[in-house]
Design an enzyme around this catalytic site. Sequence first.
Site, short mmCIF file in Angstrom:
data_model
loop_
_atom_site.label_atom_id
_atom_site.label_comp_id
_atom_site.label_asym_id
_atom_site.label_seq_id
_atom_site.Cartn_x
_atom_site.Cartn_y
_atom_site.Cartn_z
N GLY A 139 28.05 58.00 93.89
CA GLY A 139 26.63 58.31 93.75
C GLY A 139 25.81 57.06 93.70
O GLY A 139 26.34 55.96 93.55
N SER A 140 24.53 57.27 93.90
CA SER A 140 23.65 56.13 93.66
C SER A 140 22.39 56.68 93.03
O SER A 140 21.99 57.81 93.29
CB SER A 140 23.37 55.38 94.95
OG SER A 140 22.99 56.28 95.93
N GLY A 141 21.83 55.89 92.16
CA GLY A 141 20.64 56.35 91.43
C GLY A 141 19.65 55.23 91.35
O GLY A 141 19.76 54.21 92.05
N PHE A 180 19.33 53.18 89.17
CA PHE A 180 19.94 52.00 88.54
C PHE A 180 20.75 51.17 89.53
O PHE A 180 20.82 49.96 89.46
CB PHE A 180 20.83 52.54 87.42
CG PHE A 180 21.65 51.55 86.67
CD1 PHE A 180 21.16 50.98 85.50
CD2 PHE A 180 22.93 51.21 87.10
CE1 PHE A 180 21.93 50.07 84.78
CE2 PHE A 180 23.70 50.31 86.38
CZ PHE A 180 23.20 49.74 85.21
N VAL A 209 27.26 54.11 91.73
CA VAL A 209 28.30 54.57 90.81
C VAL A 209 29.62 54.70 91.58
O VAL A 209 29.65 55.27 92.68
CB VAL A 209 27.92 55.94 90.19
CG1 VAL A 209 28.93 56.36 89.14
CG2 VAL A 209 26.52 55.92 89.60
N LYS A 268 29.17 52.05 86.78
CA LYS A 268 27.78 52.03 87.21
C LYS A 268 27.36 50.57 87.38
O LYS A 268 27.32 49.81 86.42
CB LYS A 268 26.93 52.66 86.11
CG LYS A 268 26.01 53.74 86.57
CD LYS A 268 25.42 54.44 85.39
CE LYS A 268 23.94 54.66 85.56
NZ LYS A 268 23.34 55.43 84.47
N ASP A 302 14.69 61.85 80.31
CA ASP A 302 14.99 62.20 81.70
C ASP A 302 16.03 63.31 81.77
O ASP A 302 17.00 63.25 82.52
CB ASP A 302 15.45 60.95 82.46
CG ASP A 302 15.22 61.08 83.97
OD1 ASP A 302 14.44 61.97 84.39
OD2 ASP A 302 15.80 60.29 84.74
P1 ADP Z 1 20.29 58.53 88.40
O1 ADP Z 1 19.96 57.11 88.04
O2 ADP Z 1 19.75 58.97 89.73
O3 ADP Z 1 19.99 59.52 87.32
P2 ADP Z 1 23.12 57.87 88.03
O4 ADP Z 1 23.05 56.47 88.52
O5 ADP Z 1 23.28 58.07 86.57
O6 ADP Z 1 21.86 58.66 88.60
O7 ADP Z 1 24.29 58.66 88.75
C1 ADP Z 1 24.23 59.04 90.11
C2 ADP Z 1 25.31 60.10 90.39
O8 ADP Z 1 26.62 59.55 90.18
C3 ADP Z 1 25.25 61.32 89.47
O9 ADP Z 1 24.34 62.30 89.92
C4 ADP Z 1 26.70 61.81 89.50
O10 ADP Z 1 26.92 62.61 90.65
C5 ADP Z 1 27.49 60.52 89.62
N1 ADP Z 1 27.93 60.07 88.28
C6 ADP Z 1 27.26 59.31 87.40
N2 ADP Z 1 27.97 59.09 86.28
C7 ADP Z 1 29.14 59.76 86.44
C8 ADP Z 1 30.31 59.96 85.61
N3 ADP Z 1 30.41 59.43 84.39
N4 ADP Z 1 31.32 60.70 86.12
C9 ADP Z 1 31.22 61.26 87.34
N5 ADP Z 1 30.15 61.13 88.15
C10 ADP Z 1 29.12 60.39 87.72
#
Ligand code: ADP
Length: 316
Positions: free
Chosen positions: A23-25, A27, A30, A44, A154
Amino acid sequence: CEEFTLKDLSRLTNAFAEEAKIGSGSFGSVYRAKLPDGREVAIKRAERASTGARRRRRFDAERAFRSELRLLSRVNHRNLVSLLGFCEERGERILVFEFMPHGALHDHLHGEDAGSGHSPLFSSWEARLRVALDAARGVEYLHCYAVPPIIHRDIKPSNILLDDDWTAKVSDFGLSLVSGASASASPTTTSGTAGTVGYMDPEYYRLQELTERSDVYSFGVVLLELVTGRKAIHRDQSQEGSGSPRNVIEFAVPAVEAGNIDKILDSRVPAPRGHEVEAVARVAKIGAECVRPRGRGRPVMSEVVAELEWAVTLCE
Ligand code: ADP
């Protein structure tokens, strides 16, 4: 929580491989990896400040990182995603979390394959209400038991992650603040108003006064999504017709108030039967109370938890 070196992390199976990216957010990215003891983790990694990046931006990012680290190292609850370690070395800012194999609630409810797999979220209302209760307990802990109390800021289905056994845990403390701090003391000043459209408390937006009630509002939107299966905001109006409600609140609250909730329930879940009928109606009602425009009219998280406990008990 453990301090890792970059060397430790680069040795982990898969760490930072493009195929391990899950994933990417806001921040950064991930990644899924494995610790030497076999535990799966989510790493992360913050976007690295490029050489040309302004010092101010880098400073904000470092502040946000420290803020998340400080908050996370103080909290410990079965319904909050645990921080296992961190690394701050040579401009890298990395957090290591427990891995949540079933990913984000958002993808289960609204993803491309939503409803087609074996997710218990589509087989019974009890499973859905349990997810609601777990997440509510996580937020209640932040508000009532963390010292000092923490406002998440959030709460939304993409920040509610699901463990192997479908236990829900609240994640992503990038925007969180210690209760009582002013809104302008935001750790993410570069991103403007904190929160996500569709979940942000209109009263907080107007008054810029942050209280726990704003999390209650966002949580109410999540409850209405769980009940209706609808997204907080409908971006695509084409299939719905222009006269249809634009958000889940406009869609659900009038029906809840009129006692017509059978018209708004997520049809992908078998219709509630027996005591489930009352349980789902209670959850829809508490969701509607949480999104009341005035913060003072909303319940507090402990009341939400108590109602959800009752609703889950009714389903058993
Ligand atoms: P954002 O900053 O957009 O809220 P995050 O950076 O926290 O998102 O995470 C992006 C995505 O990565 C999440 O929507 C999830 O799918 C995946 N992810 C984040 N943390 C975890 C975790 N601890 N275990 C599994 N998947 C995760």
